[in-house]
Design an enzyme around this catalytic site. Structure first.
Site, PDB file in Angstrom:
ATOM      1  N   HIS A 178     -15.831  45.409  27.940  1.00  0.00           N
ATOM      2  CA  HIS A 178     -15.964  43.948  27.905  1.00  0.00           C
ATOM      3  C   HIS A 178     -17.033  43.446  26.936  1.00  0.00           C
ATOM      4  O   HIS A 178     -17.883  42.622  27.294  1.00  0.00           O
ATOM      5  CB  HIS A 178     -16.247  43.411  29.313  1.00  0.00           C
ATOM      6  CG  HIS A 178     -15.022  43.225  30.154  1.00  0.00           C
ATOM      7  ND1 HIS A 178     -13.979  42.406  29.784  1.00  0.00           N
ATOM      8  CD2 HIS A 178     -14.673  43.756  31.349  1.00  0.00           C
ATOM      9  CE1 HIS A 178     -13.031  42.446  30.699  1.00  0.00           C
ATOM     10  NE2 HIS A 178     -13.420  43.263  31.664  1.00  0.00           N
ATOM     11  N   ASP A 186      -9.756  46.882  28.418  1.00  0.00           N
ATOM     12  CA  ASP A 186     -10.658  45.724  28.465  1.00  0.00           C
ATOM     13  C   ASP A 186     -11.908  45.959  27.619  1.00  0.00           C
ATOM     14  O   ASP A 186     -13.019  46.136  28.125  1.00  0.00           O
ATOM     15  CB  ASP A 186     -11.011  45.326  29.904  1.00  0.00           C
ATOM     16  CG  ASP A 186      -9.911  44.520  30.571  1.00  0.00           C
ATOM     17  OD1 ASP A 186      -8.866  44.275  29.910  1.00  0.00           O
ATOM     18  OD2 ASP A 186     -10.074  44.138  31.741  1.00  0.00           O
ATOM     19  N   HIS A 209      -6.939  42.009  29.289  1.00  0.00           N
ATOM     20  CA  HIS A 209      -7.667  41.185  28.314  1.00  0.00           C
ATOM     21  C   HIS A 209      -7.247  41.550  26.885  1.00  0.00           C
ATOM     22  O   HIS A 209      -7.058  40.664  26.044  1.00  0.00           O
ATOM     23  CB  HIS A 209      -9.179  41.375  28.476  1.00  0.00           C
ATOM     24  CG  HIS A 209      -9.739  40.709  29.694  1.00  0.00           C
ATOM     25  ND1 HIS A 209     -10.486  39.538  29.629  1.00  0.00           N
ATOM     26  CD2 HIS A 209      -9.668  41.032  31.005  1.00  0.00           C
ATOM     27  CE1 HIS A 209     -10.841  39.184  30.861  1.00  0.00           C
ATOM     28  NE2 HIS A 209     -10.366  40.080  31.704  1.00  0.00           N
ATOM     29  N   ARG A 250      -2.897  31.588  27.411  1.00  0.00           N
ATOM     30  CA  ARG A 250      -3.909  31.533  28.474  1.00  0.00           C
ATOM     31  C   ARG A 250      -5.261  32.017  27.938  1.00  0.00           C
ATOM     32  O   ARG A 250      -6.309  31.469  28.262  1.00  0.00           O
ATOM     33  CB  ARG A 250      -3.495  32.416  29.660  1.00  0.00           C
ATOM     34  CG  ARG A 250      -2.264  31.963  30.397  1.00  0.00           C
ATOM     35  CD  ARG A 250      -1.929  32.930  31.538  1.00  0.00           C
ATOM     36  NE  ARG A 250      -2.790  32.708  32.693  1.00  0.00           N
ATOM     37  CZ  ARG A 250      -3.304  33.696  33.421  1.00  0.00           C
ATOM     38  NH1 ARG A 250      -3.090  34.957  33.109  1.00  0.00           N
ATOM     39  NH2 ARG A 250      -4.052  33.419  34.474  1.00  0.00           N
TER      40      ARG A 250
END
Length: 309
Positions: free
Chosen positions: A16, A48, A82, A133
């Site tokens: 992340h 991710d 993601h 999104r």
């Protein structure tokens, strides 16, 4: 393969966008594992790589450099939910196999469009739902589930835009992301299968099949069917449950329990090691949490915060 000195497998949890955590974890793995074993390890990144943390661009630079820096290692890069959404926004996912349009993925979740502020800028007309999104702007700023504010979108993608020097939600990101990074995103696999992975069990070291998938496999659906569409990267699907699901993908499906299959995932914001079910995501994308890896066969957990000598 030697049964007395089996190959090391390392599964690395969600990063992340935290480059310093990734660098420290990598250094700790090098310290913990003997050089000859580390140099020939199988390393599976559980997905991710982007969002939440400040340095997505540097994280992708680090990951894309690994095959040349460590040519004798094997590297597997899984797509997280993601990463799939990031790839969808910059045009790095394959078209639906049946010739349908990406816009067909919108309908199922259309009731969420206003709250999630789906992207409506350049190129949105035929963009996969998750790309819209990802680059959207939440109308509700506070994430009550996590107790923090959203970083732009439902995916907390604002930091990823910023790491490439672009304002959140700007179509300029499509041009700014380097081709090498787009190729990295395009090449991410949705599932990885590996035979003869050594793992410590109550019966000693066993050699098992391993399935690595970001969220897990849905225990209520046929495993072979799931593996088939995950390998095919079927982008007709609005929301890929094995990448983004929670409850249904937590446990090992019954049919895989019978065949002694390891199932390893990230995604869940937890560290959970229960027999052959491995969930390695201690960080959850939160700044105060460590990024963790599991080293097999010993099942040792190594963190970026460990002080190793």
């Amino acid at each position: 393969m030697s049964t007395t000195n089996p190959r090391i497998t390392i599964c690395i949890g969600d990063i992340h966008g935290y480059i310093t955590k990734l660098q420290n974890l990598w250094s700790n793995l090098q310290t913990f594992i003997p050089p000859s074993s580390f140099d020939h390890a199988l390393i599976i990144f559980l997905g991710d790589y982007c969002d939440r943390g400040p340095d997505t661009r540097k994280v992708v630079d680090f990951l894309t450099s690994l095959p040349s820096k460590h040519p004798n290692q094997s590297h597997v890069f899984l797509a997280g939910n993601h990463d799939f959404a990031f790839a969808a926004f910059v045009g790095a996912i394959p078209p639906p196999p049946d010739g349908s349009a990406f816009r067909d993925t919108w309908d199922e979740y259309a009731a969420n469009e206003e709250r999630e502020g789906w992207y409506k800028g350049y190129g949105y007309e035929n963009m996969h739902l998750q790309g819209r999104r990802w680059a959207g702007k939440m109308t509700v700023r506070f994430n009550t589930a996590k107790g923090i504010e959203y970083k732009g979108s439902i995916y907390d993608a604002g930091t990823t835009f910023e790491s490439y020097g672009v304002n959140h939600g700007s179509s300029d990101l499509m041009k700014t992301v380097p081709e090498e990074h787009k190729k990295f995103l395009a090449d991410l696999v949705w599932i990885h299968e590996e035979d003869n992975v050594a793992i410590e069990t109550e019966n000693g070291v066993e050699f098992c099949k391993m399935i690595a998938v970001h969220g897990g496999l849905d225990g209520k659906k046929d495993v072979e069917e799931q593996i088939k569409y995950l390998k095919a990267k079927d982008t007709r699907i609005s929301k890929v449950e094995p990448l983004s699901g929670r409850k249904n993908v937590w446990d090992i499906p019954e049919e895989l329990r019978k065949t002694r299959t390891i199932v390893v995932s990230g995604h869940h914001g937890k560290l959970h090691v229960d027999g052959l079910r491995l969930i390695i995501d201690e960080g959850g994308g939160l700044e105060q949490n460590p990024v963790a890896a599991i080293v097999l066969p010993s099942k040792t957990i190594v963190r970026d915060t460990d002080i190793l000598k």
